[in-house]
Motif scaffolding. Structure first.
Motif, PDB file in Angstrom:
ATOM      1  N   ALA A  18       0.821  -1.218   0.000  1.00  0.00           N
ATOM      2  CA  ALA A  18       0.000   0.000   0.000  1.00  0.00           C
ATOM      3  C   ALA A  18       0.851   1.263   0.000  1.00  0.00           C
ATOM      4  CB  ALA A  18      -0.939   0.005   1.203  1.00  0.00           C
ATOM      5  N   VAL A  19       2.063   1.179   0.530  1.00  0.00           N
ATOM      6  CA  VAL A  19       2.911   2.379   0.608  1.00  0.00           C
ATOM      7  C   VAL A  19       3.311   2.876  -0.778  1.00  0.00           C
ATOM      8  CG1 VAL A  19       3.804   1.769   2.890  1.00  0.00           C
ATOM      9  CG2 VAL A  19       5.047   1.044   0.856  1.00  0.00           C
ATOM     10  N   ASP A  20       3.233   2.015  -1.790  1.00  0.00           N
ATOM     11  CA  ASP A  20       3.629   2.409  -3.145  1.00  0.00           C
ATOM     12  C   ASP A  20       2.437   2.764  -4.024  1.00  0.00           C
ATOM     13  OD1 ASP A  20       6.371   1.949  -2.655  1.00  0.00           O
ATOM     14  OD2 ASP A  20       6.059  -0.206  -2.929  1.00  0.00           O
ATOM     15  N   LEU A  21       1.225   2.665  -3.487  1.00  0.00           N
ATOM     16  CA  LEU A  21       0.021   2.940  -4.269  1.00  0.00           C
ATOM     17  C   LEU A  21      -0.368   4.409  -4.116  1.00  0.00           C
ATOM     18  CD1 LEU A  21      -2.433   2.011  -5.921  1.00  0.00           C
ATOM     19  CD2 LEU A  21      -3.510   1.301  -3.776  1.00  0.00           C
ATOM     20  N   ARG A  22      -0.533   5.111  -5.240  1.00  0.00           N
ATOM     21  CA  ARG A  22      -0.927   6.520  -5.211  1.00  0.00           C
ATOM     22  C   ARG A  22      -2.311   6.663  -5.825  1.00  0.00           C
ATOM     23  NH1 ARG A  22       1.310   9.346  -1.625  1.00  0.00           N
ATOM     24  NH2 ARG A  22       0.670  11.239  -2.764  1.00  0.00           N
ATOM     25  N   LEU A  23      -3.226   7.230  -5.052  1.00  0.00           N
ATOM     26  CA  LEU A  23      -4.584   7.459  -5.523  1.00  0.00           C
ATOM     27  C   LEU A  23      -4.713   8.877  -6.058  1.00  0.00           C
ATOM     28  CD1 LEU A  23      -6.569   5.817  -2.571  1.00  0.00           C
ATOM     29  CD2 LEU A  23      -5.688   4.731  -4.649  1.00  0.00           C
ATOM     30  N   SER A  24      -5.571   9.052  -7.041  1.00  0.00           N
ATOM     31  CA  SER A  24      -5.809  10.382  -7.599  1.00  0.00           C
ATOM     32  C   SER A  24      -6.669  11.197  -6.636  1.00  0.00           C
ATOM     33  CB  SER A  24      -6.523  10.267  -8.947  1.00  0.00           C
ATOM     34  OG  SER A  24      -7.860   9.806  -8.743  1.00  0.00           O
ATOM     35  N   GLU A  25      -6.706  12.508  -6.878  1.00  0.00           N
ATOM     36  CA  GLU A  25      -7.562  13.367  -6.056  1.00  0.00           C
ATOM     37  C   GLU A  25      -9.019  12.934  -6.150  1.00  0.00           C
ATOM     38  OE1 GLU A  25      -7.131  17.535  -6.610  1.00  0.00           O
ATOM     39  OE2 GLU A  25      -4.936  17.502  -6.433  1.00  0.00           O
ATOM     40  N   ALA A  26      -9.443  12.534  -7.334  1.00  0.00           N
ATOM     41  CA  ALA A  26     -10.829  12.092  -7.519  1.00  0.00           C
ATOM     42  C   ALA A  26     -11.099  10.810  -6.737  1.00  0.00           C
ATOM     43  CB  ALA A  26     -11.116  11.885  -9.003  1.00  0.00           C
ATOM     44  N   GLU A  27     -10.136   9.910  -6.733  1.00  0.00           N
ATOM     45  CA  GLU A  27     -10.304   8.659  -5.986  1.00  0.00           C
ATOM     46  C   GLU A  27     -10.315   8.915  -4.479  1.00  0.00           C
ATOM     47  OE1 GLU A  27      -8.215   5.624  -9.203  1.00  0.00           O
ATOM     48  OE2 GLU A  27      -6.971   6.718  -7.762  1.00  0.00           O
ATOM     49  N   MET A  28      -9.441   9.798  -4.015  1.00  0.00           N
ATOM     50  CA  MET A  28      -9.434  10.173  -2.604  1.00  0.00           C
ATOM     51  C   MET A  28     -10.779  10.772  -2.212  1.00  0.00           C
ATOM     52  SD  MET A  28      -6.416   9.455  -1.215  1.00  0.00           S
ATOM     53  CE  MET A  28      -6.248  10.556   0.213  1.00  0.00           C
ATOM     54  N   ALA A  29     -11.319  11.639  -3.090  1.00  0.00           N
ATOM     55  CA  ALA A  29     -12.593  12.292  -2.804  1.00  0.00           C
ATOM     56  C   ALA A  29     -13.744  11.295  -2.801  1.00  0.00           C
ATOM     57  CB  ALA A  29     -12.849  13.394  -3.829  1.00  0.00           C
ATOM     58  N   ALA A  30     -13.678  10.312  -3.688  1.00  0.00           N
ATOM     59  CA  ALA A  30     -14.739   9.302  -3.747  1.00  0.00           C
ATOM     60  C   ALA A  30     -14.796   8.490  -2.456  1.00  0.00           C
ATOM     61  CB  ALA A  30     -14.515   8.378  -4.945  1.00  0.00           C
ATOM     62  N   ILE A  31     -13.637   8.139  -1.926  1.00  0.00           N
ATOM     63  CA  ILE A  31     -13.604   7.383  -0.671  1.00  0.00           C
ATOM     64  C   ILE A  31     -14.068   8.270   0.486  1.00  0.00           C
ATOM     65  CG2 ILE A  31     -12.129   6.108   0.943  1.00  0.00           C
ATOM     66  CD1 ILE A  31     -10.398   5.337  -1.483  1.00  0.00           C
ATOM     67  N   ALA A  32     -13.771   9.561   0.410  1.00  0.00           N
ATOM     68  CA  ALA A  32     -14.199  10.483   1.465  1.00  0.00           C
ATOM     69  C   ALA A  32     -15.711  10.540   1.591  1.00  0.00           C
ATOM     70  CB  ALA A  32     -13.637  11.877   1.199  1.00  0.00           C
ATOM     71  N   THR A  33     -16.441  10.195   0.528  1.00  0.00           N
ATOM     72  CA  THR A  33     -17.910  10.228   0.589  1.00  0.00           C
ATOM     73  C   THR A  33     -18.486   9.012   1.327  1.00  0.00           C
ATOM     74  OG1 THR A  33     -18.261   9.005  -1.487  1.00  0.00           O
ATOM     75  CG2 THR A  33     -17.956  11.401  -1.643  1.00  0.00           C
ATOM     76  N   LEU A  34     -17.665   8.050   1.682  1.00  0.00           N
ATOM     77  CA  LEU A  34     -18.167   6.802   2.279  1.00  0.00           C
ATOM     78  C   LEU A  34     -18.395   6.898   3.780  1.00  0.00           C
ATOM     79  CD1 LEU A  34     -15.887   4.231   0.379  1.00  0.00           C
ATOM     80  CD2 LEU A  34     -18.195   5.002  -0.219  1.00  0.00           C
ATOM     81  N   ASP A  35     -18.032   8.023   4.381  1.00  0.00           N
ATOM     82  CA  ASP A  35     -18.178   8.165   5.834  1.00  0.00           C
ATOM     83  C   ASP A  35     -19.644   8.008   6.240  1.00  0.00           C
ATOM     84  OD1 ASP A  35     -17.718   8.685   8.485  1.00  0.00           O
ATOM     85  OD2 ASP A  35     -17.211  10.804   8.222  1.00  0.00           O
ATOM     86  N   ARG A  36     -19.901   7.086   7.161  1.00  0.00           N
ATOM     87  CA  ARG A  36     -21.259   6.896   7.670  1.00  0.00           C
ATOM     88  C   ARG A  36     -21.277   6.775   9.191  1.00  0.00           C
ATOM     89  NH1 ARG A  36     -20.931   1.552   4.196  1.00  0.00           N
ATOM     90  NH2 ARG A  36     -20.148   0.011   5.706  1.00  0.00           N
ATOM     91  N   GLY A  37     -20.190   7.236   9.809  1.00  0.00           N
ATOM     92  CA  GLY A  37     -20.140   7.225  11.271  1.00  0.00           C
ATOM     93  C   GLY A  37     -20.201   5.837  11.868  1.00  0.00           C
TER      94      GLY A  37
END
Length: 266
Positions: free
Chosen positions: A234-253
């Protein structure tokens, strides 16, 4: 010494299971190990460390002080016992595992004792775990933000703990994300699966990379050597800004670590 970004957690691992996990992890290249007094596995983690033959200076070992040991007269003896079990002369990081239940013991009392443990050479760094904003502020008031190496809290795509993260960052306090894979739930999420497919990666690698790119340390655990090896990538995997933002939408507490003695969460 900064906290290595990717570590090996040992929560719920016991006896030969934890020995095998730590042995495999160390053979694969992990050098950051995380345990705790309440896990009941410090001695077995110590055995695996000793058997590895890896020089002590190459390892970063964390343990956490349990709530029953937070009184000023008990904290330092408990860390001395942890060191004996681990077979070490010094910890790299000692954390308060949880704030005192119902705040029966003041934060200032156990943070001052923890700072004294550092002054005595029992640990190189000190920190906190499961601290709310209010508890963090009290810890800062007691020992100073610069003395707090990290706040180890539950963070994963489904519980992003944004208020705690924002406050910690405003104070210059590093964060360590535990349960980063949400007990494996990240593997079943369609958004994470899609990003993984685009990178020819695993969903676990994507979830870990998402945390690492935000500057958190992560401490996933596994009993399977192939998963331990995969997580390291995982330390070598780079996600795009769009991918980071997509995961940020998954927060459900979705909080997974919420025992009956938990503080009132932010």
């Amino acid at each position: 010494m900064s906290i290595p970004a990717l570590g090996l957690g040992t929560f719920r691992l016991q006896d030969q299971q934890v020995i095998d996990s730590v042995r495999n992890g160390l053979e694969l290249g992990y050098r950051h190990l995380d345990t705790a007094q309440i896990y009941g596995n410090e001695a077995d983690v110590g055995r695996a460390i000793a058997a590895s033959g890896i020089p002590r200076e190459d390892l970063f070992v964390t343990t956490k002080v349990w709530t029953e040991q937070l009184a000023a007269n008990r904290l330092i003896p408990s860390l001395e016992e942890s060191l004996t079990k681990l077979g070490l002369e010094q910890l790299d990081l000692a954390l308060i595992h949880w704030p005192s239940p119902n705040d029966a013991i003041p934060v200032a009392e156990y943070m001052t004792a923890l700072a004294e443990a550092k002054a005595r050479g029992l640990t190189r760094q000190i920190g906190i775990s499961n601290f709310t904003i209010g508890h963090m502020q009290q810890a800062i008031d007691a020992v100073g933000a610069d003395a707090i190496a990290t706040n180890q809290v539950e963070i994963h795509p489904f519980l992003q703990n944004r208020k705690v993260v924002e406050f910690a960052r405003s104070q210059g306090i590093h964060l360590t994300a535990y349960m980063p894979l949400a007990y494996g739930k990240v593997m079943q999420d369609a958004v994470i699966q899609g990003i993984a497919a685009a990178h020819d990666a695993t969903p676990a690698q994507v979830a870990l990379a998402w945390l690492l790119q935000q500057g958190f340390a992560v401490i996933p655990s596994s009993t399977r050597r192939e998963n331990l090896a995969s997580n390291l990538l995982a330390v070598d995997l780079r996600l795009s800004e769009a991918e980071m933002a997509a995961i940020a939408t998954l927060d459900r507490g979705e909080r997974l670590a919420n025992p009956d003695f938990s503080p009132k969460w932010d």
